[in-house]
Design a protein around this motif. Structure first.
Motif, PDB file in Angstrom:
ATOM      1  N   HIS A 101       2.373  -4.537 -16.673  1.00  0.00           N
ATOM      2  CA  HIS A 101       3.216  -5.493 -15.957  1.00  0.00           C
ATOM      3  C   HIS A 101       4.573  -4.861 -15.606  1.00  0.00           C
ATOM      4  CE1 HIS A 101       0.198  -8.354 -17.205  1.00  0.00           C
ATOM      5  NE2 HIS A 101       0.798  -9.311 -16.528  1.00  0.00           N
ATOM      6  N   ALA A 102       5.129  -4.086 -16.531  1.00  0.00           N
ATOM      7  CA  ALA A 102       6.419  -3.442 -16.271  1.00  0.00           C
ATOM      8  C   ALA A 102       6.276  -2.334 -15.228  1.00  0.00           C
ATOM      9  CB  ALA A 102       7.006  -2.880 -17.562  1.00  0.00           C
ATOM     10  N   VAL A 103       5.186  -1.579 -15.292  1.00  0.00           N
ATOM     11  CA  VAL A 103       4.935  -0.564 -14.267  1.00  0.00           C
ATOM     12  C   VAL A 103       4.832  -1.247 -12.905  1.00  0.00           C
ATOM     13  CG1 VAL A 103       3.288   1.155 -13.404  1.00  0.00           C
ATOM     14  CG2 VAL A 103       3.830   1.066 -15.850  1.00  0.00           C
ATOM     15  N   ARG A 104       4.079  -2.343 -12.862  1.00  0.00           N
ATOM     16  CA  ARG A 104       3.911  -3.090 -11.615  1.00  0.00           C
ATOM     17  C   ARG A 104       5.261  -3.608 -11.110  1.00  0.00           C
ATOM     18  NH1 ARG A 104      -0.430  -4.334 -12.780  1.00  0.00           N
ATOM     19  NH2 ARG A 104      -0.110  -5.976 -14.313  1.00  0.00           N
ATOM     20  N   ALA A 105       6.114  -4.070 -12.035  1.00  0.00           N
ATOM     21  CA  ALA A 105       7.439  -4.561 -11.646  1.00  0.00           C
ATOM     22  C   ALA A 105       8.261  -3.452 -10.994  1.00  0.00           C
ATOM     23  CB  ALA A 105       8.174  -5.122 -12.861  1.00  0.00           C
ATOM     24  N   GLY A 106       8.261  -2.267 -11.597  1.00  0.00           N
ATOM     25  CA  GLY A 106       8.991  -1.145 -10.997  1.00  0.00           C
ATOM     26  C   GLY A 106       8.434  -0.779  -9.633  1.00  0.00           C
ATOM     27  N   ILE A 108       6.814  -2.773  -7.556  1.00  0.00           N
ATOM     28  CA  ILE A 108       7.129  -3.847  -6.613  1.00  0.00           C
ATOM     29  C   ILE A 108       8.595  -3.801  -6.187  1.00  0.00           C
ATOM     30  CG2 ILE A 108       7.366  -6.368  -6.439  1.00  0.00           C
ATOM     31  CD1 ILE A 108       4.675  -6.499  -8.030  1.00  0.00           C
ATOM     32  N   VAL A 109       9.489  -3.483  -7.098  1.00  0.00           N
ATOM     33  CA  VAL A 109      10.908  -3.368  -6.742  1.00  0.00           C
ATOM     34  C   VAL A 109      11.091  -2.283  -5.675  1.00  0.00           C
ATOM     35  CG1 VAL A 109      13.170  -2.613  -7.603  1.00  0.00           C
ATOM     36  CG2 VAL A 109      11.858  -4.320  -8.867  1.00  0.00           C
ATOM     37  N   GLY A 157       6.278   4.016  -7.634  1.00  0.00           N
ATOM     38  CA  GLY A 157       6.640   3.349  -6.383  1.00  0.00           C
ATOM     39  C   GLY A 157       7.205   4.314  -5.364  1.00  0.00           C
ATOM     40  N   ILE A 158       8.054   5.221  -5.802  1.00  0.00           N
ATOM     41  CA  ILE A 158       8.612   6.226  -4.890  1.00  0.00           C
ATOM     42  C   ILE A 158       7.494   7.108  -4.329  1.00  0.00           C
ATOM     43  CG2 ILE A 158      10.089   8.282  -4.770  1.00  0.00           C
ATOM     44  CD1 ILE A 158      11.937   6.782  -6.833  1.00  0.00           C
ATOM     45  N   LEU A 159       6.538   7.482  -5.171  1.00  0.00           N
ATOM     46  CA  LEU A 159       5.398   8.276  -4.684  1.00  0.00           C
ATOM     47  C   LEU A 159       4.589   7.506  -3.642  1.00  0.00           C
ATOM     48  CD1 LEU A 159       4.158   9.911  -8.013  1.00  0.00           C
ATOM     49  CD2 LEU A 159       5.292  11.051  -6.094  1.00  0.00           C
ATOM     50  N   TRP A 160       4.342   6.226  -3.885  1.00  0.00           N
ATOM     51  CA  TRP A 160       3.612   5.409  -2.903  1.00  0.00           C
ATOM     52  C   TRP A 160       4.383   5.317  -1.585  1.00  0.00           C
ATOM     53  CZ3 TRP A 160      -1.266   4.189  -2.686  1.00  0.00           C
ATOM     54  CH2 TRP A 160      -2.017   4.054  -3.844  1.00  0.00           C
ATOM     55  N   VAL A 161       5.695   5.169  -1.646  1.00  0.00           N
ATOM     56  CA  VAL A 161       6.506   5.088  -0.426  1.00  0.00           C
ATOM     57  C   VAL A 161       6.431   6.401   0.349  1.00  0.00           C
ATOM     58  CG1 VAL A 161       8.895   4.964   0.419  1.00  0.00           C
ATOM     59  CG2 VAL A 161       8.041   3.249  -1.204  1.00  0.00           C
ATOM     60  N   VAL A 162       6.504   7.518  -0.369  1.00  0.00           N
ATOM     61  CA  VAL A 162       6.416   8.827   0.289  1.00  0.00           C
ATOM     62  C   VAL A 162       5.046   9.016   0.939  1.00  0.00           C
ATOM     63  CG1 VAL A 162       6.364  11.322  -0.166  1.00  0.00           C
ATOM     64  CG2 VAL A 162       8.182   9.922  -1.151  1.00  0.00           C
ATOM     65  N   LEU A 163       3.989   8.545   0.280  1.00  0.00           N
ATOM     66  CA  LEU A 163       2.623   8.712   0.796  1.00  0.00           C
ATOM     67  C   LEU A 163       2.254   7.715   1.893  1.00  0.00           C
ATOM     68  CD1 LEU A 163       0.601   9.352  -2.481  1.00  0.00           C
ATOM     69  CD2 LEU A 163       1.103  10.995  -0.661  1.00  0.00           C
ATOM     70  N   GLN A 164       3.014   6.643   2.043  1.00  0.00           N
ATOM     71  CA  GLN A 164       2.629   5.572   2.956  1.00  0.00           C
ATOM     72  C   GLN A 164       2.329   6.027   4.384  1.00  0.00           C
ATOM     73  OE1 GLN A 164       5.278   2.197   3.088  1.00  0.00           O
ATOM     74  NE2 GLN A 164       3.824   0.975   4.252  1.00  0.00           N
ATOM     75  N   PRO A 165       3.200   6.775   5.050  1.00  0.00           N
ATOM     76  CA  PRO A 165       2.882   7.165   6.436  1.00  0.00           C
ATOM     77  C   PRO A 165       1.571   7.960   6.537  1.00  0.00           C
ATOM     78  CG  PRO A 165       5.174   7.656   5.931  1.00  0.00           C
ATOM     79  CD  PRO A 165       4.522   7.261   4.645  1.00  0.00           C
ATOM     80  N   TRP A 166       1.369   8.879   5.615  1.00  0.00           N
ATOM     81  CA  TRP A 166       0.158   9.692   5.636  1.00  0.00           C
ATOM     82  C   TRP A 166      -1.086   8.829   5.404  1.00  0.00           C
ATOM     83  CZ3 TRP A 166      -3.399  10.815   1.711  1.00  0.00           C
ATOM     84  CH2 TRP A 166      -4.365  11.784   2.044  1.00  0.00           C
ATOM     85  N   LEU A 167      -1.029   7.938   4.421  1.00  0.00           N
ATOM     86  CA  LEU A 167      -2.182   7.085   4.126  1.00  0.00           C
ATOM     87  C   LEU A 167      -2.497   6.137   5.278  1.00  0.00           C
ATOM     88  CD1 LEU A 167      -1.530   6.307   0.364  1.00  0.00           C
ATOM     89  CD2 LEU A 167      -3.418   7.634   1.311  1.00  0.00           C
ATOM     90  N   LEU A 168      -1.466   5.573   5.918  1.00  0.00           N
ATOM     91  CA  LEU A 168      -1.690   4.683   7.060  1.00  0.00           C
ATOM     92  C   LEU A 168      -2.352   5.420   8.220  1.00  0.00           C
ATOM     93  CD1 LEU A 168       1.617   2.606   7.041  1.00  0.00           C
ATOM     94  CD2 LEU A 168      -0.670   1.747   6.550  1.00  0.00           C
ATOM     95  N   ASP A 169      -1.946   6.659   8.438  1.00  0.00           N
ATOM     96  CA  ASP A 169      -2.541   7.458   9.527  1.00  0.00           C
ATOM     97  C   ASP A 169      -3.935   7.967   9.172  1.00  0.00           C
ATOM     98  OD1 ASP A 169      -0.326   7.144  11.139  1.00  0.00           O
ATOM     99  OD2 ASP A 169       0.575   9.064  10.577  1.00  0.00           O
ATOM    100  N   THR A 170      -4.143   8.355   7.938  1.00  0.00           N
ATOM    101  CA  THR A 170      -5.394   8.976   7.527  1.00  0.00           C
ATOM    102  C   THR A 170      -6.502   7.958   7.264  1.00  0.00           C
ATOM    103  OG1 THR A 170      -4.070  10.720   6.501  1.00  0.00           O
ATOM    104  CG2 THR A 170      -6.399  10.629   5.906  1.00  0.00           C
TER     105      THR A 170
END
Length: 188
Positions: A101-106, A108-109, A157-170
């Motif tokens: 839950h705490a990982v998810r909170a970070g 989500i923030v 969360g920072i890793l997911w944000v960095v990966l977002q453009p690549w994942l959306l395109d791929t």
């Protein structure tokens, strides 16, 4: 470890009235991955364009992170505090470190900051603080579970944000409802 156990126990005792405990239980459930993924999926069904992509991205990020943390908790193998509440958590996941839950909170923030801008981070931080501490109050986590979990969630969360453009395109099919319908053989 002893400090963590003693401090967590003191926090549980501060909120021992039935009303306080019910509020803590409600807050605790507000961080459930199934709740977040379910609500995001419902909104995704009716959303369009970039909103649809963001809803799917949030859902996928939460689901994949939850699976990763579930596996990590099995490796670390720290038992949850003794207690009566939270039998669903105790049966399905008897390990407590780090708090999912705490990982998810970070996570989500960070996603909220990326999606809605910096000002919304304050609202999500307040929710995260209350929800995470409710996990200690209800006796399913220790303080260090939630603090380390939150920090870990911010990093993820920072890793997911960095990966977002690549994942959306791929992998556009993961995010776009119309591509899903076409894949499943339904038209428009």
């Amino acid at each position: 470890v002893q400090w963590d156990e003693n401090s967590s126990k003191k926090n549980r005792m501060k909120f021992s009235s039935p009303v306080q405990f019910r509020v803590a239980a409600l807050l605790s459930h507000s961080g459930d991955s199934w709740l977040w993924c379910g609500v995001l999926f419902l909104f995704w069904l009716f959303a369009e364009g970039s909103i649809q992509n963001n809803l799917a991205y949030w859902g996928i990020s939460i689901a994949v992170t939850a699976l990763f943390i579930f596996i990590l908790k099995r490796v670390i193998h720290r038992k949850r505090p003794e207690g009566d509440w939270g039998s669903i958590y105790r049966k399905s996941d008897p390990h407590s470190f780090p708090s999912g839950h705490a990982v998810r909170a970070g996570l989500i923030v960070v996603l909220a900051g990326k999606t809605f801008g910096f000002t919304t981070i304050i609202l999500f931080l307040i929710w995260a603080f209350l929800m995470m501490h409710s996990r200690v109050i209800t006796g399913v986590h220790y303080l260090l579970d939630i603090y380390f979990g939150f920090i870990f969630g911010i990093i993820i969360g920072i890793l997911w944000v960095v990966l977002q453009p690549w994942l959306l395109d791929t992998f556009p099919i993961l995010f776009n409802r119309d591509l899903w319908w076409s894949f499943l053989g339904f038209s428009g």
